[in-house]
Design a protein around this motif. Structure first.
Motif, short mmCIF file in Angstrom:
data_model
loop_
_atom_site.label_atom_id
_atom_site.label_comp_id
_atom_site.label_asym_id
_atom_site.label_seq_id
_atom_site.Cartn_x
_atom_site.Cartn_y
_atom_site.Cartn_z
N SER A 194 0.82 -1.22 0.00
CA SER A 194 0.00 0.00 0.00
C SER A 194 0.85 1.26 0.00
O SER A 194 0.32 2.36 0.05
N LEU A 195 2.16 1.08 -0.03
CA LEU A 195 3.04 2.23 0.06
C LEU A 195 3.32 2.78 -1.34
O LEU A 195 3.76 2.06 -2.23
N SER A 196 3.01 4.03 -1.52
CA SER A 196 3.25 4.69 -2.79
C SER A 196 3.51 6.16 -2.52
O SER A 196 3.38 6.64 -1.40
N ILE A 197 3.86 6.88 -3.57
CA ILE A 197 4.07 8.32 -3.41
C ILE A 197 2.79 9.00 -2.93
O ILE A 197 2.81 9.86 -2.06
N GLY A 198 1.65 8.55 -3.47
CA GLY A 198 0.37 9.11 -3.05
C GLY A 198 0.08 8.84 -1.58
O GLY A 198 -0.42 9.70 -0.86
N ILE A 200 2.33 8.28 0.77
CA ILE A 200 3.27 9.07 1.56
C ILE A 200 2.79 10.52 1.66
O ILE A 200 2.82 11.14 2.73
N LEU A 201 2.33 11.06 0.53
CA LEU A 201 1.82 12.43 0.53
C LEU A 201 0.56 12.55 1.40
O LEU A 201 0.37 13.55 2.10
N PHE A 202 -0.27 11.51 1.37
CA PHE A 202 -1.48 11.53 2.20
C PHE A 202 -1.11 11.57 3.68
O PHE A 202 -1.70 12.33 4.46
N GLU A 207 -1.02 14.42 8.61
CA GLU A 207 -0.29 14.61 9.86
C GLU A 207 0.16 16.07 10.04
O GLU A 207 -0.15 16.70 11.03
N VAL A 208 0.90 16.57 9.07
CA VAL A 208 1.53 17.89 9.23
C VAL A 208 0.57 19.02 8.88
O VAL A 208 0.29 19.89 9.72
N ILE A 209 0.07 19.03 7.64
CA ILE A 209 -0.83 20.11 7.22
C ILE A 209 -2.12 20.10 8.03
O ILE A 209 -2.62 21.15 8.47
#
Length: 415
Positions: A194-198, A200-202, A207-209
């Motif tokens: 399930s790990l992808s760039i999308g 990671i961005l999610f 978390e941060v934004i």
């Protein structure tokens, strides 16, 4: 043990250690409390080896405490809020580029440098840590601990811009570090499908934004409430609700609780203090949060010292932890040195003298690293990582914490 019994014992120990530190050690309170609690733990182990089973009671106390849950889901919100409350937001904005780079790219750089070197060294020591385990170790040890850092900076006498850079980085980099930690933890548990760039961005956005947005909303709502009240008891209760309730709300929404309360604390400590509080409220607010900060810091560092009772004190684990100390400092040096040098050479920013050396040595690790290590799932590598983390944290708080003031003084006074 019952919850109240545990609290009573911890507060009593903290008070006794604080008294001893005040009269005899005379060191910075957090450091003194950790030294004394660590000494108490080691003395318990020694007495047990002499035939007196005192460590049974001590172990019962420590095993009754879920350190990771107590810190990450309990104390952390109030501690971070108290730290953010006294930071000037205009000064923080002036250092936004430095703080932003160091708390994001710096954490990632340190994680991979540290993890890669530790993998090579532990392989030579035949400790059987996988590369992903070492990267996880790097993620939990790379962020500096705002609780440890802010406590030391209060008496270190650092120049204003340097103090803002160090404190700002430490307040924000734990949020980014947790994101990196969560991603690597998912990989280590076999969640790579399930790990992808999308994905990671999610994780980053939520978390941060998300933490920033929730912190801004809660901080603004609290500011509006404070403007309608002229009673310091009620106003202090509102700030307490922001620190504790805001942290839990953000965490329940899978956003960064630490970042949320930092943002709320900055808004209330600046805008709220200036436009929504009377002089008497400001005085009582400062006294209240300073007391909360000191009490929780004391309890936290006593807990860190007592955690040695539940560690696997194997010789090769301890040796690996000692070896990891200079590796951590080297990774910190590179992750600080590269961006600071580039920003300075391209005239983006002027820095204080010896800023790289000061920020490298002043990047203290503390309770957050221990809590993240203890949150790791039970597997053969967990005890090794916990012990190595603990060794680094003890060195960081005691050795670096006791010497950073002198380093700052000598470095900033050089012509």
């Amino acid at each position: 043990m019952e919850a109240f019994e545990i609290i009573a014992i911890l507060i009593s120990l903290t008070a006794i250690f604080a008294y001893i530190n005040y009269h005899f050690l005379k060191t910075q309170m957090s450091i003194g409390l950790m030294i004394l609690s660590l000494f108490f733990s080691l003395l318990s182990i020694l007495i047990n080896k002499l035939g007196f089973p005192i460590d049974v009671y001590a172990n019962n106390l420590v095993n009754s405490i879920n350190f990771s849950k107590v810190l990450l889901d309990g104390m952390l919100g109030a501690l971070l809020f108290a730290g953010a409350l006294y930071i000037n937001i205009d000064e923080l904005y002036e250092e936004k580029l430095v703080i932003g780079i160091l708390s994001s790219i710096g954490v990632i750089t340190s994680t991979f440098i540290f993890g890669g070197i530790i993998y090579i060294l532990t392989s030579m020591m035949q400790l059987n840590l996988r590369l992903i385990d070492c990267m996880l170790f790097g993620a939990l040890i790379s962020p500096t601990d705002p609780i440890a850092v802010l406590g030391i900076l209060k008496s270190a006498g650092a120049p204003k811009n340097l103090k803002v850079q160090i404190s700002g980085e430490s307040l924000f980099n734990d949020g980014f570090g947790v994101v990196v930690f969560l991603i690597l933890l998912e990989v280590s548990m076999g969640g790579t499908n399930s790990l992808s760039i999308g994905h990671i961005l999610f994780l980053f956005i939520t978390e941060v934004i998300g933490g920033i947005l929730i912190g801004m909303i809660i901080g603004y709502l609290a500011y509006r409430l404070l403007k309608t009240v002229n009673n310091y008891q009620v106003e202090i209760m509102i700030t307490l609700a922001v620190a504790v309730g805001g942290y839990q709300l953000s965490s329940s929404l899978h956003c960064s609780g630490p970042i949320s309360v930092v943002v709320s604390g900055l808004l209330i400590g600046n805008h709220g203090r200036m436009f929504a509080m009377s002089e008497i409220t400001r005085e009582h607010l400062d006294m209240f949060w300073e007391l909360i900060d000191e009490i929780l810091n004391g309890l936290l560092f006593v807990l860190i010292g007592l955690e040695v009772l539940v560690l696997s004190l194997k010789g090769d684990y301890l040796l690996a932890g000692i070896v990891a100390i200079p590796v951590g400092l080297f990774a910190r040096f590179i992750s600080i040195g590269i961006p600071v040098t580039l920003l300075s050479n391209f005239n983006f920013k002027n820095f204080s003298p010896n800023v790289i050396k000061i920020m490298t040595w002043g990047g203290l690790r503390g309770g957050i690293s221990v809590a993240l290590a203890l949150s790791l799932p039970n597997n053969p590598q967990r005890n090794i990582i916990i012990t190595m983390t603990y060794v680094i944290v003890v060195f960081s708080i005691i050795i670096q914490g006791l010497t950073i003031k002198k380093i700052i003084t000598t470095s900033t006074n050089k012509k």
